[in-house]
Structures are given as C-alpha cells and as structure tokens.
Design a protein around this motif. Structure first.
Motif, PDB file in Angstrom:
ATOM      1  N   ALA A  25       0.778  -1.103   0.068  1.00 17.69           N
ATOM      2  CA  ALA A  25       0.154  -0.167  -0.088  1.00 17.69           C
ATOM      3  C   ALA A  25       0.468   1.444  -0.091  1.00 17.69           C
ATOM      4  O   ALA A  25       2.457   1.238   0.469  1.00 17.69           O
ATOM      5  CB  ALA A  25      -1.537  -0.127   1.313  1.00 17.69           C
ATOM      6  N   LYS A  26       0.391   2.555  -0.464  1.00 22.37           N
ATOM      7  CA  LYS A  26       1.229   3.190  -0.587  1.00 22.37           C
ATOM      8  C   LYS A  26       0.294   4.387  -0.157  1.00 22.37           C
ATOM      9  O   LYS A  26      -0.878   4.854  -0.451  1.00 22.37           O
ATOM     10  CB  LYS A  26       1.999   4.201  -1.692  1.00 22.37           C
ATOM     11  N   LYS A  27       0.751   6.250   0.289  1.00 19.98           N
ATOM     12  CA  LYS A  27       0.694   6.783   0.187  1.00 19.98           C
ATOM     13  C   LYS A  27       0.738   8.355  -0.409  1.00 19.98           C
ATOM     14  O   LYS A  27       1.771   8.082  -0.561  1.00 19.98           O
ATOM     15  CB  LYS A  27      -0.027   7.986   1.572  1.00 19.98           C
ATOM     16  N   VAL A  28       0.114   8.768  -1.735  1.00 21.80           N
ATOM     17  CA  VAL A  28       0.803   9.790  -2.319  1.00 21.80           C
ATOM     18  C   VAL A  28       0.042  11.287  -1.995  1.00 21.80           C
ATOM     19  O   VAL A  28      -1.008  10.933  -2.794  1.00 21.80           O
ATOM     20  CB  VAL A  28       0.460   8.928  -3.731  1.00 21.80           C
ATOM     21  N   VAL A  29       1.059  12.405  -2.066  1.00 21.01           N
ATOM     22  CA  VAL A  29       0.095  13.506  -2.165  1.00 21.01           C
ATOM     23  C   VAL A  29       0.423  14.166  -3.088  1.00 21.01           C
ATOM     24  O   VAL A  29       1.365  14.351  -3.759  1.00 21.01           O
ATOM     25  CB  VAL A  29       0.848  14.678  -1.210  1.00 21.01           C
ATOM     26  N   ILE A  30      -0.853  14.238  -3.754  1.00 18.79           N
ATOM     27  CA  ILE A  30      -1.104  14.997  -5.619  1.00 18.79           C
ATOM     28  C   ILE A  30      -1.461  16.221  -5.728  1.00 18.79           C
ATOM     29  O   ILE A  30      -1.137  16.307  -7.041  1.00 18.79           O
ATOM     30  CB  ILE A  30      -2.225  13.474  -6.528  1.00 18.79           C
ATOM     31  N   GLY A  31      -1.891  16.783  -4.310  1.00 14.50           N
ATOM     32  CA  GLY A  31      -2.280  18.217  -4.792  1.00 14.50           C
ATOM     33  C   GLY A  31      -1.730  19.249  -3.752  1.00 14.50           C
ATOM     34  O   GLY A  31      -1.909  18.619  -2.751  1.00 14.50           O
ATOM     35  N   ASP A  32      -2.664  20.771  -4.509  1.00 13.54           N
ATOM     36  CA  ASP A  32      -3.441  21.250  -3.120  1.00 13.54           C
ATOM     37  C   ASP A  32      -4.053  20.988  -2.384  1.00 13.54           C
ATOM     38  O   ASP A  32      -5.142  20.468  -3.591  1.00 13.54           O
ATOM     39  CB  ASP A  32      -2.877  22.479  -3.265  1.00 13.54           C
ATOM     40  N   ASP A  33      -4.851  20.903  -0.874  1.00 18.30           N
ATOM     41  CA  ASP A  33      -6.263  20.512  -0.487  1.00 18.30           C
ATOM     42  C   ASP A  33      -6.951  21.612  -1.655  1.00 18.30           C
ATOM     43  O   ASP A  33      -8.315  21.514  -1.514  1.00 18.30           O
ATOM     44  CB  ASP A  33      -6.304  21.032   0.800  1.00 18.30           C
ATOM     45  N   PHE A  34      -6.570  22.716  -1.689  1.00 17.10           N
ATOM     46  CA  PHE A  34      -7.564  23.824  -2.382  1.00 17.10           C
ATOM     47  C   PHE A  34      -7.539  24.065  -4.088  1.00 17.10           C
ATOM     48  O   PHE A  34      -8.491  24.286  -4.041  1.00 17.10           O
ATOM     49  CB  PHE A  34      -6.927  25.264  -1.802  1.00 17.10           C
ATOM     50  N   ASP A  35      -7.075  22.826  -4.690  1.00 13.60           N
ATOM     51  CA  ASP A  35      -7.189  22.440  -6.017  1.00 13.60           C
ATOM     52  C   ASP A  35      -7.844  22.258  -6.688  1.00 13.60           C
ATOM     53  O   ASP A  35      -8.836  20.469  -6.462  1.00 13.60           O
ATOM     54  CB  ASP A  35      -6.279  22.605  -6.671  1.00 13.60           C
ATOM     55  N   TYR A  36      -9.511  22.496  -6.450  1.00 14.10           N
ATOM     56  CA  TYR A  36     -11.004  22.056  -6.851  1.00 14.10           C
ATOM     57  C   TYR A  36     -10.643  21.760  -8.550  1.00 14.10           C
ATOM     58  O   TYR A  36     -11.281  20.681  -8.248  1.00 14.10           O
ATOM     59  CB  TYR A  36     -11.725  22.908  -6.952  1.00 14.10           C
ATOM     60  N   ALA A  37      -9.282  21.756  -9.707  1.00 13.06           N
ATOM     61  CA  ALA A  37     -10.077  21.352 -10.779  1.00 13.06           C
ATOM     62  C   ALA A  37      -9.309  19.965 -10.679  1.00 13.06           C
ATOM     63  O   ALA A  37     -10.024  19.327 -11.261  1.00 13.06           O
ATOM     64  CB  ALA A  37      -9.421  21.847 -11.312  1.00 13.06           C
ATOM     65  N   LEU A  38      -8.443  20.034 -10.168  1.00 13.63           N
ATOM     66  CA  LEU A  38      -7.535  18.581  -9.773  1.00 13.63           C
ATOM     67  C   LEU A  38      -8.651  17.715  -8.454  1.00 13.63           C
ATOM     68  O   LEU A  38      -8.715  15.825  -8.665  1.00 13.63           O
ATOM     69  CB  LEU A  38      -6.386  18.933  -9.001  1.00 13.63           C
ATOM     70  N   LYS A  39      -9.696  17.880  -7.393  1.00  9.93           N
ATOM     71  CA  LYS A  39     -10.018  17.350  -6.823  1.00  9.93           C
ATOM     72  C   LYS A  39     -11.310  16.573  -7.807  1.00  9.93           C
ATOM     73  O   LYS A  39     -11.887  15.602  -7.798  1.00  9.93           O
ATOM     74  CB  LYS A  39     -11.057  17.931  -5.779  1.00  9.93           C
ATOM     75  N   ARG A  40     -11.891  17.192  -8.981  1.00  9.00           N
ATOM     76  CA  ARG A  40     -12.750  17.153  -9.599  1.00  9.00           C
ATOM     77  C   ARG A  40     -12.636  16.261 -10.802  1.00  9.00           C
ATOM     78  O   ARG A  40     -13.127  15.178 -10.850  1.00  9.00           O
ATOM     79  CB  ARG A  40     -12.801  18.180 -10.626  1.00  9.00           C
ATOM     80  N   ARG A  41     -11.222  16.312 -11.422  1.00  6.21           N
ATOM     81  CA  ARG A  41     -10.394  15.302 -12.433  1.00  6.21           C
ATOM     82  C   ARG A  41     -10.584  13.765 -11.613  1.00  6.21           C
ATOM     83  O   ARG A  41     -10.701  12.909 -11.545  1.00  6.21           O
ATOM     84  CB  ARG A  41      -9.099  15.847 -12.663  1.00  6.21           C
ATOM     85  N   LEU A  42      -9.859  14.413 -10.096  1.00  5.88           N
ATOM     86  CA  LEU A  42     -10.059  12.769  -9.344  1.00  5.88           C
ATOM     87  C   LEU A  42     -11.394  12.513  -8.963  1.00  5.88           C
ATOM     88  O   LEU A  42     -10.783  10.665  -9.567  1.00  5.88           O
ATOM     89  CB  LEU A  42      -9.468  13.477  -8.021  1.00  5.88           C
ATOM     90  N   ILE A  43     -12.100  12.780  -8.592  1.00  5.45           N
ATOM     91  CA  ILE A  43     -14.019  12.484  -8.054  1.00  5.45           C
ATOM     92  C   ILE A  43     -14.164  11.528 -10.623  1.00  5.45           C
ATOM     93  O   ILE A  43     -14.595  10.338 -10.010  1.00  5.45           O
ATOM     94  CB  ILE A  43     -14.699  12.980  -8.545  1.00  5.45           C
ATOM     95  N   ASP A  44     -14.418  12.547 -11.226  1.00 10.48           N
ATOM     96  CA  ASP A  44     -14.284  11.488 -12.713  1.00 10.48           C
ATOM     97  C   ASP A  44     -13.114  10.815 -13.043  1.00 10.48           C
ATOM     98  O   ASP A  44     -14.131   9.727 -13.382  1.00 10.48           O
ATOM     99  CB  ASP A  44     -14.104  13.124 -13.728  1.00 10.48           C
ATOM    100  N   LYS A  45     -12.143  10.139 -12.204  1.00 14.61           N
ATOM    101  CA  LYS A  45     -11.666   9.539 -12.681  1.00 14.61           C
ATOM    102  C   LYS A  45     -11.832   8.093 -11.135  1.00 14.61           C
ATOM    103  O   LYS A  45     -12.419   6.846 -12.709  1.00 14.61           O
ATOM    104  CB  LYS A  45     -10.155   9.482 -11.960  1.00 14.61           C
ATOM    105  N   LEU A  46     -12.007   8.075 -10.350  1.00 15.42           N
ATOM    106  CA  LEU A  46     -12.983   7.274  -9.941  1.00 15.42           C
ATOM    107  C   LEU A  46     -14.115   7.167 -10.174  1.00 15.42           C
ATOM    108  O   LEU A  46     -15.048   5.207 -10.553  1.00 15.42           O
ATOM    109  CB  LEU A  46     -12.943   8.276  -8.158  1.00 15.42           C
ATOM    110  N   LYS A  47     -14.606   7.510 -10.926  1.00 18.59           N
ATOM    111  CA  LYS A  47     -16.449   7.373 -11.554  1.00 18.59           C
ATOM    112  C   LYS A  47     -16.047   6.939 -12.323  1.00 18.59           C
ATOM    113  O   LYS A  47     -16.389   5.221 -12.240  1.00 18.59           O
ATOM    114  CB  LYS A  47     -17.310   8.768 -11.677  1.00 18.59           C
ATOM    115  N   ALA A  48     -15.736   7.205 -13.367  1.00 17.02           N
ATOM    116  CA  ALA A  48     -14.578   5.908 -14.189  1.00 17.02           C
ATOM    117  C   ALA A  48     -14.342   4.353 -14.265  1.00 17.02           C
ATOM    118  O   ALA A  48     -14.386   3.580 -15.019  1.00 17.02           O
ATOM    119  CB  ALA A  48     -14.297   6.338 -15.462  1.00 17.02           C
ATOM    120  N   ILE A  49     -13.457   4.699 -13.061  1.00 15.50           N
ATOM    121  CA  ILE A  49     -13.118   3.487 -12.971  1.00 15.50           C
ATOM    122  C   ILE A  49     -14.315   2.803 -11.979  1.00 15.50           C
ATOM    123  O   ILE A  49     -13.844   1.527 -11.754  1.00 15.50           O
ATOM    124  CB  ILE A  49     -12.136   3.168 -12.691  1.00 15.50           C
TER     125      ILE A  49
END
Length: 83
Positions: free
Chosen positions: A2-26
């Motif tokens: 298992a691993k943990k990775v910081v992928i960006g800033d907590d206030f990067d709402y565009a990144l959060k949206r892309r993450l949610i879209d990716k999670l839905k896609a998979i």
C-alpha cells in the motif's frame, strides 16, 4: 503493498474534480466520508471500493490532497491525474 501519495494542494478544486471523475470512470463505489474542522485545519476523508480494494482520499489544510491504497491502483490514478 500500500502507498500514500500527495497529488496536489487541498484547495485545487480542478484536481479534486478530475480525481472524482477518474474514480467514477473506474467504477469506484463510495463507502464512507467524513469532514472535520480542528482549529485552522480542515480535513475531508472519503473511502471508496474499487473491485475488492479500498482507496482512501484525504484533503487536509497544509498537507494537501492525497490518495492511499494498493500500489497498482494508486499508480494508475496518479499517472492519469498528472498528465
């Protein structure tokens, strides 16, 4: 493994949206979510199931947006989000 990775800033709402879209896609299925405020720090947590694996997503002030779980899934998500 298992691993943990910081992928960006907590206030990067565009990144959060892309993450949610990716999670839905998979095919991620939400398991739980939580939000806390302690002093000046805000913490949001989400757990999802992808197949038989569990992936955690955290957004924490001063720490950033992170994902944790099995290496293969985390590597796939991180790779797609960073492109």
């Amino acid at each position: 493994m298992a691993k943990k990775v910081v992928i960006g800033d907590d206030f990067d709402y565009a990144l959060k949206r892309r993450l949610i879209d990716k999670l839905k896609a998979i095919g991620a299925v939400p398991l739980s979510s939580d939000w806390s405020l302690v002093g000046s720090q805000e913490l949001s947590q989400l757990s999802v199931r992808i197949g038989s694996d569990v992936v955690g997503i955290e957004s924490e002030t001063f720490i950033g947006l992170s994902i944790s779980g099995p290496d293969g899934i985390i590597d796939e998500i991180e790779s797609e989000l960073m492109n």
